[in-house]
Design an enzyme around this catalytic site. Structure first.
Site, PDB file in Angstrom:
ATOM      1  N   TYR A   1       0.874  -1.178   0.000  1.00 12.45           N
ATOM      2  CA  TYR A   1       0.000   0.000   0.000  1.00 12.45           C
ATOM      3  C   TYR A   1       0.907   1.222   0.000  1.00 12.45           C
ATOM      4  CZ  TYR A   1      -4.315   2.523   1.384  1.00 12.45           C
ATOM      5  OH  TYR A   1      -5.399   3.358   1.445  1.00 12.45           O
TER       6      TYR A   1
ATOM      7  N   LYS B   1      -6.565  -1.210  -3.010  1.00  6.49           N
ATOM      8  CA  LYS B   1      -7.657  -0.801  -2.133  1.00  6.49           C
ATOM      9  C   LYS B   1      -8.515  -2.000  -1.772  1.00  6.49           C
ATOM     10  CE  LYS B   1      -8.123   3.476  -0.788  1.00  6.49           C
ATOM     11  NZ  LYS B   1      -6.956   4.289  -0.451  1.00  6.49           N
TER      12      LYS B   1
ATOM     13  N   GLU C   1     -11.919   5.779  -6.546  1.00  6.21           N
ATOM     14  CA  GLU C   1     -10.535   5.914  -6.079  1.00  6.21           C
ATOM     15  C   GLU C   1      -9.692   6.673  -7.098  1.00  6.21           C
ATOM     16  OE1 GLU C   1      -7.322   5.321  -3.474  1.00  6.21           O
ATOM     17  OE2 GLU C   1      -9.479   5.032  -3.208  1.00  6.21           O
TER      18      GLU C   1
ATOM     19  N   ASP D   1     -10.668   9.316  -1.320  1.00  6.16           N
ATOM     20  CA  ASP D   1      -9.842  10.522  -1.341  1.00  6.16           C
ATOM     21  C   ASP D   1     -10.585  11.711  -0.745  1.00  6.16           C
ATOM     22  OD1 ASP D   1      -7.638   9.292  -2.889  1.00  6.16           O
ATOM     23  OD2 ASP D   1      -9.172   9.163  -4.427  1.00  6.16           O
TER      24      ASP D   1
ATOM     25  N   THR E   1      -8.349  17.891  -3.957  1.00  7.02           N
ATOM     26  CA  THR E   1      -9.395  16.920  -3.626  1.00  7.02           C
ATOM     27  C   THR E   1      -9.356  16.543  -2.154  1.00  7.02           C
ATOM     28  OG1 THR E   1      -9.352  16.018  -5.871  1.00  7.02           O
ATOM     29  CG2 THR E   1     -10.335  14.648  -4.159  1.00  7.02           C
TER      30      THR E   1
ATOM     31  N   ASN F   1       1.357  12.627   1.189  1.00  2.95           N
ATOM     32  CA  ASN F   1       2.029  11.374   0.858  1.00  2.95           C
ATOM     33  C   ASN F   1       2.750  11.522  -0.474  1.00  2.95           C
ATOM     34  OD1 ASN F   1       1.512   9.383   2.883  1.00  2.95           O
ATOM     35  ND2 ASN F   1      -0.646   9.459   2.304  1.00  2.95           N
TER      36      ASN F   1
ATOM     37  N   ASN G   1      -3.940   7.278   8.470  1.00  2.46           N
ATOM     38  CA  ASN G   1      -4.049   6.345   7.362  1.00  2.46           C
ATOM     39  C   ASN G   1      -5.518   6.010   7.144  1.00  2.46           C
ATOM     40  OD1 ASN G   1      -3.967   4.044   5.655  1.00  2.46           O
ATOM     41  ND2 ASN G   1      -1.914   3.559   6.373  1.00  2.46           N
TER      42      ASN G   1
END
Length: 565
Positions: free
Chosen positions: A100, A169, A240, A264, A299, A413, A458
Protein backbone atom coordinates in the site's frame (compact mmCIF):
# COMPACT_ATOMS: atom_id res chain seq x y z
CA UNK A 1 -10.02 -16.13 13.77
CA UNK A 2 -12.54 -17.88 11.56
CA UNK A 3 -13.19 -21.61 11.67
CA UNK A 4 -12.98 -24.09 8.84
CA UNK A 5 -15.95 -24.84 6.63
CA UNK A 6 -16.57 -27.74 4.31
CA UNK A 7 -17.17 -26.41 0.80
CA UNK A 8 -17.90 -28.01 -2.55
CA UNK A 9 -15.53 -27.26 -5.44
CA UNK A 10 -15.91 -28.24 -9.11
CA UNK A 11 -12.26 -27.76 -10.14
CA UNK A 12 -9.76 -30.61 -10.42
CA UNK A 13 -6.11 -31.09 -11.29
CA UNK A 14 -4.33 -28.14 -12.85
CA UNK A 15 -7.51 -26.03 -12.70
CA UNK A 16 -7.67 -26.00 -8.91
CA UNK A 17 -3.91 -25.40 -8.59
CA UNK A 18 -4.17 -22.31 -10.79
CA UNK A 19 -7.22 -20.88 -9.00
CA UNK A 20 -5.99 -18.39 -6.36
CA UNK A 21 -9.32 -18.66 -4.60
CA UNK A 22 -9.18 -22.44 -4.10
CA UNK A 23 -5.49 -23.31 -4.37
CA UNK A 24 -3.80 -24.57 -1.19
CA UNK A 25 -0.51 -25.60 -2.74
CA UNK A 26 1.29 -28.09 -0.50
CA UNK A 27 -1.45 -27.75 2.16
CA UNK A 28 -3.89 -29.98 0.28
CA UNK A 29 -4.56 -33.00 2.50
CA UNK A 30 -3.82 -36.51 1.23
CA UNK A 31 -7.56 -37.11 0.95
CA UNK A 32 -8.04 -33.93 -1.11
CA UNK A 33 -5.07 -34.77 -3.32
CA UNK A 34 -6.64 -38.05 -4.24
CA UNK A 35 -10.15 -36.64 -4.70
CA UNK A 36 -9.03 -33.66 -6.81
CA UNK A 37 -6.48 -35.48 -8.96
CA UNK A 38 -3.42 -33.86 -7.38
CA UNK A 39 -1.25 -36.90 -6.68
CA UNK A 40 1.84 -36.49 -8.81
CA UNK A 41 1.27 -32.74 -9.12
CA UNK A 42 2.57 -31.91 -5.64
CA UNK A 43 5.55 -33.04 -3.55
CA UNK A 44 4.77 -35.64 -0.86
CA UNK A 45 4.77 -33.60 2.36
CA UNK A 46 1.52 -31.92 3.46
CA UNK A 47 2.37 -28.50 4.85
CA UNK A 48 0.48 -26.44 7.39
CA UNK A 49 -0.46 -22.84 6.69
CA UNK A 50 2.06 -21.81 9.34
CA UNK A 51 4.82 -23.61 7.47
CA UNK A 52 3.76 -22.06 4.17
CA UNK A 53 3.83 -18.58 5.71
CA UNK A 54 7.30 -19.19 7.13
CA UNK A 55 8.55 -20.34 3.73
CA UNK A 56 6.94 -17.41 1.90
CA UNK A 57 8.34 -14.95 4.45
CA UNK A 58 11.85 -16.35 3.94
CA UNK A 59 11.47 -15.88 0.19
CA UNK A 60 10.12 -12.37 0.71
CA UNK A 61 13.08 -11.35 2.86
CA UNK A 62 15.38 -12.34 0.03
CA UNK A 63 14.01 -9.40 -1.99
CA UNK A 64 16.03 -6.37 -0.96
CA UNK A 65 13.89 -3.49 -2.22
CA UNK A 66 10.25 -2.84 -1.37
CA UNK A 67 9.27 -2.75 -5.03
CA UNK A 68 10.67 -6.27 -5.46
CA UNK A 69 8.82 -7.36 -2.34
CA UNK A 70 5.67 -5.81 -3.78
CA UNK A 71 6.17 -7.78 -7.00
CA UNK A 72 6.70 -11.03 -5.06
CA UNK A 73 3.53 -10.48 -3.06
CA UNK A 74 1.54 -9.71 -6.21
CA UNK A 75 2.72 -13.02 -7.61
CA UNK A 76 1.75 -14.80 -4.39
CA UNK A 77 -1.74 -13.25 -4.50
CA UNK A 78 -2.17 -14.52 -8.06
CA UNK A 79 -1.43 -18.04 -6.81
CA UNK A 80 -3.05 -18.42 -3.39
CA UNK A 81 -5.34 -15.93 -1.63
CA UNK A 82 -5.33 -17.62 1.76
CA UNK A 83 -1.54 -17.79 1.93
CA UNK A 84 -1.21 -14.19 0.70
CA UNK A 85 -3.62 -12.72 3.25
CA UNK A 86 -2.39 -14.94 6.06
CA UNK A 87 1.20 -13.80 5.46
CA UNK A 88 0.14 -10.14 5.41
CA UNK A 89 -1.93 -10.45 8.57
CA UNK A 90 1.02 -11.94 10.46
CA UNK A 91 3.35 -9.10 9.43
CA UNK A 92 0.86 -6.25 9.15
CA UNK A 93 3.02 -3.31 10.21
CA UNK A 94 5.98 -4.47 8.14
CA UNK A 95 4.09 -5.29 4.94
CA UNK A 96 1.37 -2.63 4.68
CA UNK A 97 3.94 -0.07 3.40
CA UNK A 98 4.99 -2.68 0.81
CA UNK A 99 1.53 -3.44 -0.61
CA UNK A 100 0.00 0.00 0.00
CA UNK A 101 1.35 3.48 0.70
CA UNK A 102 4.10 4.33 -0.18
CA UNK A 103 5.42 1.41 -2.31
CA UNK A 104 2.20 0.98 -4.27
CA UNK A 105 2.78 4.40 -5.83
CA UNK A 106 6.05 3.17 -7.32
CA UNK A 107 4.41 -0.07 -8.43
CA UNK A 108 1.60 1.81 -10.19
CA UNK A 109 3.98 4.26 -11.85
CA UNK A 110 5.79 1.22 -13.31
CA UNK A 111 2.59 -0.74 -13.96
CA UNK A 112 3.18 -1.25 -17.68
CA UNK A 113 6.75 -2.45 -17.11
CA UNK A 114 5.85 -4.76 -14.21
CA UNK A 115 2.67 -6.13 -15.84
CA UNK A 116 2.45 -9.92 -15.82
CA UNK A 117 -1.16 -10.89 -15.40
CA UNK A 118 -4.52 -9.16 -15.75
CA UNK A 119 -6.45 -8.59 -12.56
CA UNK A 120 -10.02 -7.36 -12.28
CA UNK A 121 -12.00 -5.67 -15.02
CA UNK A 122 -10.61 -3.25 -17.63
CA UNK A 123 -13.24 -1.03 -19.25
CA UNK A 124 -11.71 1.05 -22.03
CA UNK A 125 -13.28 4.04 -23.80
CA UNK A 126 -12.94 2.64 -27.37
CA UNK A 127 -14.87 -0.45 -26.23
CA UNK A 128 -17.78 1.44 -24.67
CA UNK A 129 -20.25 -0.39 -26.95
CA UNK A 130 -19.39 -3.75 -25.35
CA UNK A 131 -19.20 -2.45 -21.77
CA UNK A 132 -22.23 -4.33 -20.49
CA UNK A 133 -21.12 -7.55 -22.16
CA UNK A 134 -17.65 -7.21 -20.65
CA UNK A 135 -19.10 -6.33 -17.25
CA UNK A 136 -21.46 -9.29 -17.17
CA UNK A 137 -18.67 -11.65 -18.21
CA UNK A 138 -16.88 -10.75 -14.96
CA UNK A 139 -19.81 -10.87 -12.53
CA UNK A 140 -22.14 -13.59 -13.82
CA UNK A 141 -22.39 -16.35 -11.24
CA UNK A 142 -20.60 -14.23 -8.63
CA UNK A 143 -21.85 -12.55 -5.48
CA UNK A 144 -20.10 -9.15 -5.66
CA UNK A 145 -20.38 -6.88 -2.61
CA UNK A 146 -17.66 -4.36 -3.41
CA UNK A 147 -16.66 -2.61 -6.64
CA UNK A 148 -13.49 -0.46 -6.49
CA UNK A 149 -13.08 1.70 -9.59
CA UNK A 150 -10.51 4.25 -10.73
CA UNK A 151 -9.72 6.33 -13.79
CA UNK A 152 -6.15 6.70 -12.43
CA UNK A 153 -5.95 10.46 -12.94
CA UNK A 154 -4.67 11.41 -9.48
CA UNK A 155 -2.77 8.57 -7.83
CA UNK A 156 -0.99 8.85 -4.49
CA UNK A 157 0.76 12.13 -5.18
CA UNK A 158 2.18 10.87 -8.52
CA UNK A 159 -0.65 12.12 -10.69
CA UNK A 160 -2.02 10.75 -13.94
CA UNK A 161 -1.05 7.11 -14.51
CA UNK A 162 -3.57 6.29 -17.22
CA UNK A 163 -4.24 2.68 -16.34
CA UNK A 164 -3.58 0.78 -13.14
CA UNK A 165 -6.01 -1.65 -11.54
CA UNK A 166 -7.53 -0.66 -8.18
CA UNK A 167 -6.50 -3.89 -6.49
CA UNK A 168 -4.52 -2.42 -3.56
CA UNK A 169 -7.66 -0.80 -2.13
CA UNK A 170 -9.63 -4.04 -2.49
CA UNK A 171 -6.80 -5.89 -0.73
CA UNK A 172 -7.03 -3.57 2.27
CA UNK A 173 -10.80 -4.05 2.42
CA UNK A 174 -10.14 -7.79 2.76
CA UNK A 175 -7.04 -7.69 4.94
CA UNK A 176 -8.36 -5.18 7.48
CA UNK A 177 -12.11 -5.11 6.90
CA UNK A 178 -12.60 -8.84 6.43
CA UNK A 179 -14.48 -8.57 3.13
CA UNK A 180 -14.37 -11.83 1.17
CA UNK A 181 -11.92 -11.32 -1.75
CA UNK A 182 -14.13 -13.40 -4.03
CA UNK A 183 -16.82 -10.75 -3.55
CA UNK A 184 -14.65 -7.82 -4.63
CA UNK A 185 -14.22 -6.44 -8.14
CA UNK A 186 -11.41 -3.96 -8.97
CA UNK A 187 -12.21 -1.95 -12.11
CA UNK A 188 -10.01 0.23 -14.29
CA UNK A 189 -11.87 2.89 -16.25
CA UNK A 190 -9.37 3.60 -19.01
CA UNK A 191 -10.23 6.94 -20.59
CA UNK A 192 -6.70 7.73 -21.76
CA UNK A 193 -3.87 9.69 -20.15
CA UNK A 194 -2.28 13.12 -20.37
CA UNK A 195 0.99 11.76 -19.00
CA UNK A 196 3.46 12.44 -21.83
CA UNK A 197 5.90 9.82 -20.59
CA UNK A 198 3.24 7.13 -20.79
CA UNK A 199 1.98 8.29 -24.17
CA UNK A 200 5.48 7.83 -25.57
CA UNK A 201 6.24 4.59 -23.71
CA UNK A 202 6.23 1.67 -26.19
CA UNK A 203 5.43 -0.71 -23.31
CA UNK A 204 2.41 1.24 -22.03
CA UNK A 205 -0.49 -1.24 -21.65
CA UNK A 206 -3.33 1.29 -21.57
CA UNK A 207 -5.19 3.18 -24.30
CA UNK A 208 -2.47 5.53 -25.67
CA UNK A 209 -4.64 8.59 -26.26
CA UNK A 210 -5.23 11.83 -24.38
CA UNK A 211 -7.84 11.80 -21.65
CA UNK A 212 -11.45 11.99 -22.66
CA UNK A 213 -13.22 14.98 -21.11
CA UNK A 214 -16.65 16.59 -21.00
CA UNK A 215 -19.80 14.87 -22.22
CA UNK A 216 -18.05 11.77 -23.56
CA UNK A 217 -16.33 11.21 -20.21
CA UNK A 218 -19.54 11.71 -18.23
CA UNK A 219 -21.48 9.32 -20.47
CA UNK A 220 -18.78 6.66 -20.16
CA UNK A 221 -18.72 6.90 -16.36
CA UNK A 222 -22.51 7.02 -16.16
CA UNK A 223 -22.87 3.89 -18.28
CA UNK A 224 -20.56 2.06 -15.88
CA UNK A 225 -22.35 3.31 -12.76
CA UNK A 226 -25.73 2.36 -14.17
CA UNK A 227 -24.44 -1.16 -14.83
CA UNK A 228 -23.40 -1.42 -11.19
CA UNK A 229 -26.80 -0.13 -10.07
CA UNK A 230 -28.64 -2.51 -12.40
CA UNK A 231 -26.70 -5.72 -11.81
CA UNK A 232 -25.21 -5.18 -8.33
CA UNK A 233 -27.86 -3.05 -6.58
CA UNK A 234 -26.69 -3.85 -3.04
CA UNK A 235 -22.97 -3.39 -3.66
CA UNK A 236 -20.72 -0.62 -2.39
CA UNK A 237 -19.15 1.39 -5.22
CA UNK A 238 -15.79 2.83 -4.16
CA UNK A 239 -14.33 5.67 -6.26
CA UNK A 240 -10.53 5.91 -6.08
CA UNK A 241 -7.89 8.34 -7.42
CA UNK A 242 -10.20 10.47 -9.57
CA UNK A 243 -8.88 13.90 -10.51
CA UNK A 244 -9.79 17.08 -8.70
CA UNK A 245 -12.24 18.16 -11.42
CA UNK A 246 -14.23 14.93 -11.15
CA UNK A 247 -13.94 13.48 -7.63
CA UNK A 248 -16.42 15.68 -5.76
CA UNK A 249 -18.64 16.12 -8.82
CA UNK A 250 -19.12 12.39 -9.37
CA UNK A 251 -19.64 11.75 -5.68
CA UNK A 252 -22.36 14.40 -5.54
CA UNK A 253 -23.99 13.05 -8.69
CA UNK A 254 -24.37 9.44 -7.50
CA UNK A 255 -24.34 9.41 -3.71
CA UNK A 256 -28.13 9.69 -3.39
CA UNK A 257 -28.93 6.89 -5.84
CA UNK A 258 -26.44 4.18 -4.82
CA UNK A 259 -24.09 3.32 -1.97
CA UNK A 260 -21.00 5.15 -3.26
CA UNK A 261 -17.89 6.24 -1.40
CA UNK A 262 -14.84 8.25 -2.44
CA UNK A 263 -11.88 7.51 -0.22
CA UNK A 264 -9.84 10.52 -1.34
CA UNK A 265 -12.71 12.85 -0.42
CA UNK A 266 -14.53 11.08 2.41
CA UNK A 267 -11.99 8.58 3.77
CA UNK A 268 -9.21 11.12 4.19
CA UNK A 269 -11.70 13.51 5.74
CA UNK A 270 -13.08 10.87 8.10
CA UNK A 271 -9.75 9.69 9.50
CA UNK A 272 -8.58 13.29 9.85
CA UNK A 273 -11.83 14.11 11.66
CA UNK A 274 -11.23 11.20 14.05
CA UNK A 275 -7.70 12.44 14.80
CA UNK A 276 -8.97 16.00 15.33
CA UNK A 277 -11.75 14.77 17.61
CA UNK A 278 -9.13 13.00 19.69
CA UNK A 279 -6.94 16.12 19.74
CA UNK A 280 -9.75 18.40 20.90
CA UNK A 281 -10.50 15.80 23.54
CA UNK A 282 -6.95 16.26 24.81
CA UNK A 283 -7.21 20.06 24.74
CA UNK A 284 -10.67 19.94 26.41
CA UNK A 285 -12.19 22.05 23.64
CA UNK A 286 -14.75 21.50 20.88
CA UNK A 287 -14.55 21.31 17.10
CA UNK A 288 -16.30 24.68 16.85
CA UNK A 289 -13.60 26.27 19.04
CA UNK A 290 -10.93 25.60 16.38
CA UNK A 291 -9.45 27.97 13.81
CA UNK A 292 -8.27 25.73 10.97
CA UNK A 293 -5.85 26.42 8.13
CA UNK A 294 -5.92 23.92 5.27
CA UNK A 295 -2.71 24.16 3.23
CA UNK A 296 -3.51 22.49 -0.09
CA UNK A 297 -7.10 22.92 -1.32
CA UNK A 298 -7.18 20.01 -3.77
CA UNK A 299 -9.40 16.92 -3.63
CA UNK A 300 -8.06 15.73 -0.26
CA UNK A 301 -7.88 19.20 1.28
CA UNK A 302 -11.41 20.12 0.28
CA UNK A 303 -12.67 16.69 1.32
CA UNK A 304 -11.16 17.15 4.77
CA UNK A 305 -12.59 20.66 5.02
CA UNK A 306 -16.10 19.51 4.15
CA UNK A 307 -15.90 16.57 6.54
CA UNK A 308 -14.71 18.74 9.43
CA UNK A 309 -17.20 21.49 8.64
CA UNK A 310 -20.16 19.10 8.52
CA UNK A 311 -19.05 17.40 11.74
CA UNK A 312 -18.88 20.79 13.47
CA UNK A 313 -22.43 21.53 12.41
CA UNK A 314 -23.75 18.24 13.78
CA UNK A 315 -21.57 17.92 16.88
CA UNK A 316 -21.78 21.53 18.05
CA UNK A 317 -25.15 22.55 16.57
CA UNK A 318 -23.90 25.54 14.59
CA UNK A 319 -24.97 26.80 11.18
CA UNK A 320 -23.17 25.99 7.94
CA UNK A 321 -22.15 29.64 7.60
CA UNK A 322 -20.64 29.75 11.08
CA UNK A 323 -18.86 26.41 10.61
CA UNK A 324 -17.44 27.52 7.26
CA UNK A 325 -16.03 30.65 8.90
CA UNK A 326 -13.69 28.49 10.98
CA UNK A 327 -11.61 27.59 7.89
CA UNK A 328 -8.91 29.34 5.86
CA UNK A 329 -7.84 27.49 2.69
CA UNK A 330 -4.62 27.99 0.76
CA UNK A 331 -3.88 26.70 -2.73
CA UNK A 332 -1.19 27.55 -5.28
CA UNK A 333 -2.60 31.09 -5.57
CA UNK A 334 -2.35 31.71 -1.83
CA UNK A 335 -5.31 32.22 0.49
CA UNK A 336 -8.67 31.58 -1.17
CA UNK A 337 -10.08 35.12 -1.00
CA UNK A 338 -12.59 37.23 -2.86
CA UNK A 339 -10.14 39.04 -5.15
CA UNK A 340 -9.23 35.72 -6.81
CA UNK A 341 -12.77 35.47 -8.15
CA UNK A 342 -12.23 38.24 -10.69
CA UNK A 343 -9.23 36.32 -12.00
CA UNK A 344 -11.33 33.14 -12.25
CA UNK A 345 -8.92 31.39 -9.84
CA UNK A 346 -11.48 29.92 -7.44
CA UNK A 347 -12.36 26.43 -8.50
CA UNK A 348 -15.65 24.64 -8.04
CA UNK A 349 -16.50 23.60 -4.48
CA UNK A 350 -14.61 26.36 -2.67
CA UNK A 351 -17.30 29.07 -2.64
CA UNK A 352 -18.29 28.51 1.00
CA UNK A 353 -14.72 29.13 2.13
CA UNK A 354 -13.78 32.29 0.23
CA UNK A 355 -12.46 34.88 2.69
CA UNK A 356 -13.26 38.59 2.28
CA UNK A 357 -10.33 40.74 1.23
CA UNK A 358 -11.14 43.07 4.13
CA UNK A 359 -9.59 40.53 6.51
CA UNK A 360 -6.20 41.40 5.00
CA UNK A 361 -6.28 45.12 4.19
CA UNK A 362 -2.50 45.39 4.05
CA UNK A 363 -2.09 42.60 1.51
CA UNK A 364 -2.62 43.52 -2.14
CA UNK A 365 -1.41 40.23 -3.63
CA UNK A 366 -1.31 36.62 -2.47
CA UNK A 367 -1.63 35.91 1.23
CA UNK A 368 0.96 33.30 2.12
CA UNK A 369 1.06 30.78 4.94
CA UNK A 370 3.24 32.70 7.39
CA UNK A 371 1.20 35.90 7.05
CA UNK A 372 -2.00 33.90 7.50
CA UNK A 373 -0.73 32.11 10.62
CA UNK A 374 0.28 35.41 12.23
CA UNK A 375 -3.09 36.96 11.40
CA UNK A 376 -5.49 34.07 12.08
CA UNK A 377 -3.70 32.54 15.09
CA UNK A 378 -4.82 29.02 14.13
CA UNK A 379 -5.26 26.13 16.54
CA UNK A 380 -5.10 23.58 13.70
CA UNK A 381 -2.73 23.42 10.71
CA UNK A 382 -3.42 20.71 8.11
CA UNK A 383 -1.20 20.07 5.08
CA UNK A 384 -2.37 18.26 1.94
CA UNK A 385 -0.16 20.13 -0.53
CA UNK A 386 2.72 17.71 -1.29
CA UNK A 387 4.86 20.85 -0.74
CA UNK A 388 7.85 19.51 1.13
CA UNK A 389 8.92 21.65 4.08
CA UNK A 390 6.10 24.19 3.69
CA UNK A 391 5.57 24.29 7.47
CA UNK A 392 8.82 26.08 8.26
CA UNK A 393 10.28 26.76 11.69
CA UNK A 394 9.02 30.34 11.48
CA UNK A 395 5.50 29.16 10.63
CA UNK A 396 5.38 26.58 13.42
CA UNK A 397 6.81 28.95 16.03
CA UNK A 398 4.36 31.66 15.00
CA UNK A 399 1.54 29.18 15.54
CA UNK A 400 2.88 28.06 18.90
CA UNK A 401 3.18 31.68 20.08
CA UNK A 402 -0.62 31.93 20.17
CA UNK A 403 -1.63 28.32 20.89
CA UNK A 404 -0.57 26.26 23.90
CA UNK A 405 -1.05 22.86 22.21
CA UNK A 406 -1.02 23.39 18.42
CA UNK A 407 -2.64 20.64 16.37
CA UNK A 408 -0.39 19.97 13.36
CA UNK A 409 -1.32 17.43 10.69
CA UNK A 410 1.18 17.26 7.77
CA UNK A 411 -0.76 14.68 5.75
CA UNK A 412 0.90 14.68 2.33
CA UNK A 413 2.03 11.37 0.86
CA UNK A 414 4.55 9.96 0.28
CA UNK A 415 6.70 10.87 3.31
CA UNK A 416 9.31 12.65 1.18
CA UNK A 417 6.64 15.26 0.32
CA UNK A 418 5.51 15.96 3.90
CA UNK A 419 5.01 19.61 4.91
CA UNK A 420 7.08 19.19 8.07
CA UNK A 421 8.98 16.35 9.69
CA UNK A 422 7.23 15.49 12.98
CA UNK A 423 10.59 15.62 14.75
CA UNK A 424 10.95 19.28 13.75
CA UNK A 425 7.34 20.16 14.58
CA UNK A 426 7.82 18.58 17.99
CA UNK A 427 11.08 20.43 18.63
CA UNK A 428 9.87 23.82 17.44
CA UNK A 429 6.81 23.60 19.75
CA UNK A 430 8.85 22.39 22.76
CA UNK A 431 7.07 19.03 22.66
CA UNK A 432 3.57 20.52 22.90
CA UNK A 433 2.27 19.82 19.37
CA UNK A 434 -0.42 17.21 18.82
CA UNK A 435 0.71 15.57 15.59
CA UNK A 436 -0.70 13.21 12.99
CA UNK A 437 0.82 12.43 9.60
CA UNK A 438 -0.23 10.78 6.36
CA UNK A 439 2.71 8.35 6.29
CA UNK A 440 4.44 6.40 9.07
CA UNK A 441 7.12 8.29 11.04
CA UNK A 442 9.20 7.23 14.02
CA UNK A 443 8.33 8.38 17.54
CA UNK A 444 9.79 11.63 18.86
CA UNK A 445 10.86 12.62 22.37
CA UNK A 446 8.75 14.91 24.52
CA UNK A 447 10.28 17.31 27.04
CA UNK A 448 9.98 14.65 29.73
CA UNK A 449 11.96 12.25 27.56
CA UNK A 450 9.00 9.98 26.87
CA UNK A 451 8.35 8.66 23.36
CA UNK A 452 5.50 10.46 21.63
CA UNK A 453 4.00 8.11 19.04
CA UNK A 454 3.16 9.91 15.81
CA UNK A 455 -0.37 8.96 14.80
CA UNK A 456 -0.69 7.92 11.19
CA UNK A 457 -3.79 9.40 9.55
CA UNK A 458 -4.05 6.34 7.36
CA UNK A 459 -7.40 5.97 5.63
CA UNK A 460 -7.11 2.23 6.20
CA UNK A 461 -7.95 2.85 9.87
CA UNK A 462 -11.49 3.69 8.81
CA UNK A 463 -12.54 3.04 5.19
CA UNK A 464 -12.56 -0.79 5.37
CA UNK A 465 -14.91 -0.52 8.35
CA UNK A 466 -17.06 2.07 6.60
CA UNK A 467 -17.32 -0.26 3.62
CA UNK A 468 -18.05 -3.35 5.70
CA UNK A 469 -20.74 -1.54 7.67
CA UNK A 470 -22.37 -0.32 4.46
CA UNK A 471 -22.25 -3.79 2.88
CA UNK A 472 -23.59 -5.69 5.89
CA UNK A 473 -26.45 -3.21 6.41
CA UNK A 474 -27.20 -3.26 2.64
CA UNK A 475 -27.60 0.49 2.81
CA UNK A 476 -29.14 2.37 -0.11
CA UNK A 477 -26.54 5.14 0.27
CA UNK A 478 -23.53 6.11 2.36
CA UNK A 479 -24.60 9.21 4.28
CA UNK A 480 -22.62 11.89 6.11
CA UNK A 481 -24.16 10.63 9.35
CA UNK A 482 -22.79 7.13 8.73
CA UNK A 483 -19.30 8.49 8.09
CA UNK A 484 -19.51 10.68 11.19
CA UNK A 485 -20.58 7.68 13.26
CA UNK A 486 -17.55 5.76 12.04
CA UNK A 487 -15.20 8.68 12.77
CA UNK A 488 -16.64 9.11 16.25
CA UNK A 489 -16.14 5.43 17.00
CA UNK A 490 -12.54 5.61 15.76
CA UNK A 491 -11.88 8.74 17.84
CA UNK A 492 -13.28 7.03 20.93
CA UNK A 493 -10.53 4.41 20.59
CA UNK A 494 -7.75 7.05 20.68
CA UNK A 495 -4.94 6.20 23.14
CA UNK A 496 -4.52 9.96 23.74
CA UNK A 497 -7.88 10.10 25.52
CA UNK A 498 -6.36 7.92 28.26
CA UNK A 499 -2.88 9.47 28.15
CA UNK A 500 -2.49 12.95 26.58
CA UNK A 501 1.10 12.10 25.66
CA UNK A 502 0.04 9.04 23.66
CA UNK A 503 -0.90 8.79 19.97
CA UNK A 504 -4.04 10.46 18.63
CA UNK A 505 -5.07 7.33 16.71
CA UNK A 506 -4.86 3.61 17.47
CA UNK A 507 -1.79 1.64 16.44
CA UNK A 508 -2.04 0.29 12.91
CA UNK A 509 -1.46 -3.22 14.28
CA UNK A 510 -4.93 -2.90 15.81
CA UNK A 511 -6.58 -1.82 12.55
CA UNK A 512 -8.61 -5.03 12.05
CA UNK A 513 -10.28 -4.76 15.47
CA UNK A 514 -10.63 -0.99 15.07
CA UNK A 515 -12.37 -1.38 11.71
CA UNK A 516 -14.69 -3.96 13.18
CA UNK A 517 -15.87 -1.32 15.65
CA UNK A 518 -16.18 1.26 12.86
CA UNK A 519 -18.27 -1.18 10.79
CA UNK A 520 -20.61 -1.80 13.71
CA UNK A 521 -21.07 1.94 14.30
CA UNK A 522 -21.74 2.57 10.59
CA UNK A 523 -24.27 -0.27 10.32
CA UNK A 524 -26.03 0.88 13.48
CA UNK A 525 -26.33 4.38 12.07
CA UNK A 526 -27.60 3.11 8.71
CA UNK A 527 -30.35 1.18 10.47
CA UNK A 528 -31.21 4.07 12.79
CA UNK A 529 -31.60 6.57 9.96
CA UNK A 530 -33.54 4.17 7.74
CA UNK A 531 -31.14 3.89 4.81
CA UNK A 532 -30.39 0.21 5.56
CA UNK A 533 -32.50 -2.55 4.05
CA UNK A 534 -32.20 -4.67 7.21
CA UNK A 535 -33.67 -4.08 10.65
CA UNK A 536 -31.58 -5.50 13.48
CA UNK A 537 -31.05 -4.65 17.12
CA UNK A 538 -27.63 -3.34 18.21
CA UNK A 539 -26.80 -6.77 19.59
CA UNK A 540 -27.70 -8.35 16.25
CA UNK A 541 -25.64 -5.79 14.33
CA UNK A 542 -22.48 -6.71 16.23
CA UNK A 543 -23.02 -10.41 15.65
CA UNK A 544 -23.92 -9.97 11.97
CA UNK A 545 -20.85 -7.85 11.27
CA UNK A 546 -18.56 -10.32 13.03
CA UNK A 547 -20.17 -13.26 11.24
CA UNK A 548 -19.72 -11.59 7.83
CA UNK A 549 -15.94 -11.35 8.10
CA UNK A 550 -13.69 -13.50 5.93
CA UNK A 551 -10.52 -14.98 7.43
CA UNK A 552 -7.50 -16.44 5.60
CA UNK A 553 -7.85 -20.07 6.67
CA UNK A 554 -8.04 -23.17 4.50
CA UNK A 555 -11.48 -24.76 4.27
CA UNK A 556 -11.95 -28.48 3.74
CA UNK A 557 -12.92 -29.33 0.16
CA UNK A 558 -15.13 -32.01 -1.35
CA UNK A 559 -15.42 -32.47 -5.10
CA UNK A 560 -18.77 -31.63 -6.73
CA UNK A 561 -18.92 -31.08 -10.50
CA UNK A 562 -22.03 -28.90 -10.01
CA UNK A 563 -20.38 -26.56 -7.48
CA UNK A 564 -19.10 -23.03 -8.03
CA UNK A 565 -15.77 -22.37 -9.69
Amino acid sequence: MGSKNVIKVALKGEAILTSPRFNKGTAFSQKERKEFGLNGRLPFEVATLDQQCDRANEQLKGRESNIRKNSFLQSLKAQNWVLYYSLLSRHLRELIPVIYTPTEAEAISNYSHLFRRSEGLYLTFPHVDTMEEDFLAQITGRDVDLVVCSDAEAILGIGDQGVGISSAKAVIYTLIGGIDPSKTLPVTLDVGTNNEELLHDPLYVGWPERRVRGKDYDEFIDKFVQLVRKHLPHSLLHFEDFGVTNANRLLARYRDTHAVFNDDVQGTGAVTLAALMAAVGVTKSTLADQRIIIYGAGTAGLGITLQLRDAMMKADSISQKEASSKFWLIDKHGLIKESLRAKDLIREGLDDFVRPDSEFPNSEGEVGLLELVKSVKPTVLIGTSTHRGAFTEEVIKAMKANCHRPIIFPLSNPSRLVEVDPKDANGWTEGMALIATGSPFPAVKNLNGKDYIIAECNNALIYPGLGLGAIVSKTRKVTDEMILAGAQRLASLSPALKDPDDALLPDFEDSPSVNLEVAIAVAEQAIEQGSATVDWSKEEVRERVKASQWYPVYDDYVYDPEAET
